[in-house]
Design an enzyme around this catalytic site. Structure first.
Site, mmCIF file in Angstrom:
data_model
loop_
_atom_site.group_PDB
_atom_site.id
_atom_site.type_symbol
_atom_site.label_atom_id
_atom_site.label_comp_id
_atom_site.label_asym_id
_atom_site.label_seq_id
_atom_site.Cartn_x
_atom_site.Cartn_y
_atom_site.Cartn_z
ATOM 1 N N GLY A 1 -60.255 -17.559 5.140
ATOM 2 C CA GLY A 1 -60.688 -17.729 3.747
ATOM 3 C C GLY A 1 -62.088 -17.193 3.515
ATOM 4 O O GLY A 1 -62.380 -16.618 2.458
ATOM 5 N N LYS B 1 -64.070 -26.639 8.176
ATOM 6 C CA LYS B 1 -63.131 -27.518 7.467
ATOM 7 C C LYS B 1 -62.392 -28.480 8.397
ATOM 8 O O LYS B 1 -61.744 -29.417 7.941
ATOM 9 C CB LYS B 1 -62.101 -26.666 6.707
ATOM 10 C CG LYS B 1 -61.046 -26.015 7.592
ATOM 11 C CD LYS B 1 -59.978 -25.247 6.816
ATOM 12 C CE LYS B 1 -58.930 -24.681 7.783
ATOM 13 N NZ LYS B 1 -57.960 -23.803 7.154
ATOM 14 N N LYS C 1 -51.848 -17.011 5.118
ATOM 15 C CA LYS C 1 -51.439 -17.132 6.518
ATOM 16 C C LYS C 1 -50.016 -16.656 6.760
ATOM 17 O O LYS C 1 -49.687 -16.223 7.856
ATOM 18 C CB LYS C 1 -51.679 -18.552 7.037
ATOM 19 C CG LYS C 1 -51.009 -19.670 6.271
ATOM 20 C CD LYS C 1 -51.680 -21.016 6.617
ATOM 21 C CE LYS C 1 -51.270 -21.495 7.986
ATOM 22 N NZ LYS C 1 -52.176 -22.531 8.511
ATOM 23 N N GLU D 1 -51.513 -18.989 13.194
ATOM 24 C CA GLU D 1 -50.684 -19.641 14.220
ATOM 25 C C GLU D 1 -49.245 -19.866 13.753
ATOM 26 O O GLU D 1 -48.347 -20.035 14.592
ATOM 27 C CB GLU D 1 -51.325 -20.971 14.657
ATOM 28 C CG GLU D 1 -51.274 -22.125 13.659
ATOM 29 C CD GLU D 1 -52.269 -21.983 12.501
ATOM 30 O OE1 GLU D 1 -53.115 -21.067 12.553
ATOM 31 O OE2 GLU D 1 -52.184 -22.776 11.560
ATOM 32 N N GLY E 1 -62.014 -22.219 11.303
ATOM 33 C CA GLY E 1 -61.603 -23.281 10.382
ATOM 34 C C GLY E 1 -62.657 -23.511 9.314
ATOM 35 O O GLY E 1 -63.628 -24.240 9.526
ATOM 36 N N LYS F 1 -56.518 -11.484 13.764
ATOM 37 C CA LYS F 1 -55.464 -12.279 14.387
ATOM 38 C C LYS F 1 -54.439 -12.756 13.369
ATOM 39 O O LYS F 1 -54.749 -12.938 12.192
ATOM 40 C CB LYS F 1 -56.048 -13.460 15.172
ATOM 41 C CG LYS F 1 -56.730 -14.508 14.326
ATOM 42 C CD LYS F 1 -57.136 -15.717 15.162
ATOM 43 C CE LYS F 1 -56.024 -16.714 15.356
ATOM 44 N NZ LYS F 1 -55.677 -17.471 14.136
HETATM 45 C C1 CAP Z 1 -58.655 -20.843 10.098
HETATM 46 C C2 CAP Z 1 -57.300 -21.106 10.656
HETATM 47 C C3 CAP Z 1 -57.189 -21.810 12.030
HETATM 48 C C4 CAP Z 1 -58.010 -23.083 12.204
HETATM 49 C C5 CAP Z 1 -57.497 -24.007 13.288
HETATM 50 C C6 CAP Z 1 -56.561 -21.921 9.629
HETATM 51 O O1 CAP Z 1 -58.575 -20.264 8.800
HETATM 52 O O2 CAP Z 1 -56.575 -19.921 10.787
HETATM 53 O O3 CAP Z 1 -55.848 -22.054 12.273
HETATM 54 O O4 CAP Z 1 -59.283 -22.649 12.525
HETATM 55 O O5 CAP Z 1 -58.461 -24.931 13.689
HETATM 56 O O6 CAP Z 1 -55.451 -21.560 9.277
HETATM 57 O O7 CAP Z 1 -57.074 -22.935 9.237
HETATM 58 P P1 CAP Z 1 -59.767 -20.350 7.734
HETATM 59 P P2 CAP Z 1 -59.150 -24.908 15.153
HETATM 60 O O8 CAP Z 1 -60.898 -19.530 8.279
HETATM 61 O O9 CAP Z 1 -59.195 -19.762 6.468
HETATM 62 O O10 CAP Z 1 -60.131 -21.787 7.582
HETATM 63 O O11 CAP Z 1 -59.751 -23.558 15.351
HETATM 64 O O12 CAP Z 1 -60.157 -25.983 15.058
HETATM 65 O O13 CAP Z 1 -58.079 -25.201 16.148
HETATM 66 MG MG MG Z 2 -54.656 -20.723 11.194
#
Ligand code: CAP
Ligand code: MG
Length: 433
Positions: A376, A319, A164, A191, A352, A188
């Site tokens: 992931g 997750k 990330k 965050e 997630g 993307k």
């Molecule tokens: C997903 C993600 C998102 C989460 C946030 C992460 O990555 O980029 O930030 O989905 O949750 O860093 O976890 P993975 P939500 O695919 O590697 O899990 O969308 O429920 O707000």
């Molecule tokens: Mg994320």
């Protein structure tokens, strides 16, 4: 007047038939207290409209008549649902926007000593209030028209570049290219990645857009890049301006950490002619407790008001979140996809912990008009990012054709390898909690 054995000030009480939904913002709360819910509703109405802890000599008859909020529906006992109606006149519709709305329906009330727990479950906004906002510029149709999926209407595939944080702009662009060639519709930022020294925003944006231009030349497909402009207000505008001047085709914002007005500012800027992808980092501080906080459906409504084109709403299996919450996610997604006083729709994003093995259950339970996001679940594929994206696309194809994954995997090796690695990990979240 006495209601449920307690004294209620009738200025702050109404019968349900006297509350016109076109003239009131109506908040639905779950409350727990030592008092009957109706008394809690009255206390909320007082605190959040014209009152305070004691009668004040400065209050006038006009204020009482026009601006008093009213408790008008409630469950018996000291635990349960209570509805409070706030007269539309109470709100600054022209300049106040969402901050003013939240300061009223989700403001001081959470800290009142008389209330042990309080959860804002929903908020009804009258047509005149909703119409004061412009909503999304693109919506689902706009996003699909850019990506070229208006006809087949398959779920979009998105990826979060992983790790990330830590990759350089060049490395990020390489991952974006591989994912694009493999078949994603959206790349993307995470965050937490904005403009750190190891990956400056401006260089990253230019390089990723170059990489996605190459994907377009080679495959004919448009891939969006949601570049994260979450920053200070001025910093955000600087990054967004730069992005627009250098060919960005999507922006991203963490709406809760940046604030609703930040999203609204981007969405209403005529020079920003691209969809906005909305991440909800920090939402669980508000949404996770069943008894206290603010429900995600309220946040979703506000994001639609102020112009998000895509919004993370959760997964059926993944997750994040808790077992069995998919019904609520589905309900929010259906709201975002439905008519709402003429505002454009919002494309829900399931993200997630998603990997190919749980794509079908997510698509089935959450609906097809959706972005399925995997970080992931793509970059963790044993054969790398390109194969990871292919495996996800294969899983989406299998899901919409109704073919079991194991069967589809027989002649789709990328999918087979992904299933061997992750199986049904996280699938249990889709069961009842
Ligand atoms: C997903 C993600 C998102 C989460 C946030 C992460 O990555 O980029 O930030 O989905 O949750 O860093 O976890 P993975 P939500 O695919 O590697 O899990 O969308 O429920 O707000
Ligand atoms: Mg994320």
């Amino acid at each position: 007047m006495r209601v449920e054995g307690v004294e209620i000030d009738e200025t702050f009480f109404a019968r349900p038939e006297d509350v016109d939904p076109d003239s009131y913002v109506i908040a639905k709360y779950y409350v727990e207290s030592d008092l009957p819910t109706v008394k809690v509703g009255e206390q909320i109405a007082i605190e959040e409209s014209i009152g305070t802890w004691t009668k004040v000599t400065t209050e006038t008859e006009w204020i009482r008549r026009h601006l008093a909020a009213k408790v008008f529906k409630y469950e018996r006992g000291s635990k349960g649902v209570v509805y409070v109606a706030f007269p539309l006149e109470l709100f600054d519709v022209e300049t106040g926007g969402v901050p003013n709305l939240l300061s009223i329906v989700a403001g001081n009330l959470f800290g009142l000593s008389a209330i042990r727990h309080c959860r804002l479950l929903d908020v009804h906004l009258p047509r005149d209030y909703v119409r004061a906002f412009k909503g999304p510029k693109f919506g689902i149709e706009g996003v699909r028209s850019i990506v070229g999926t208006l006809e087949d209407r398959r779920p979009h595939l998105g990826t979060i570049v992983k790790p990330k944080v830590g990759l350089s702009p060049e490395q990020t662009a390489k991952v974006a290219y591989e994912a694009g060639v493999g078949g994603v519709d959206l790349v993307k930022d995470d965050e937490t990645l904005t403009n750190q020294r190891f990956c400056p925003f401006k260089e990253r944006l230019v390089r990723v857009m170059e990489a996605l231009d190459r994907v377009r030349e080679e495959t004919g497909r448009v891939v969006l890049y949601a570049a994260n402009v979450t920053a200070s207000y001025d910093g955000m505008l600087e990054l967004a301006d730069f992005a627009m001047e250098h060919g960005a085709n999507c922006l991203m914002i963490d709406v809760l950490t940046a604030g609703f007005p930040a999203l609204q500012r981007l969405a209403e800027d005529p020079s920003i002619k691209v969809p906005i992808h909305v991440h909800r980092a920090m939402h669980a501080a508000l949404t996770r407790s069943r008894v206290h906080g603010i429900h995600m459906r309220v946040i979703a409504k506000l994001v639609r008001l102020v112009g998000g084109d895509q919004l993370h709403t959760g997964t059926a299996a993944g997750k994040m979140g808790v077992k069995g919450e998919w019904r609520e996610v589905r309900e929010i997604n259906d709201f975002l996809r439905s008519e709402w006083h003429g505002l454009k729709t919002v494309m829900p994003v399931a993200s997630g912990g998603i990997h190919p093995g749980i794509v079908p259950i997510n698509v089935r339970l959450l609906g097809r008009d959706i972005v399925i996001n995997a970080g992931g679940g793509i970059h963790g594929h044993p054969w790398g990012t390109r194969a990871g994206a292919k495996a996800m696309r294969q899983a989406i194809e299998a899901a919409i054709r109704g073919v079991p994954l194991e069967e589809y995997a027989r002649d789709h090796p990328e999918l087979r390898v992904a299933l061997e690695k992750w199986g049904q990990l996280f699938a249990e979240k889709a069961q009842e909690g």
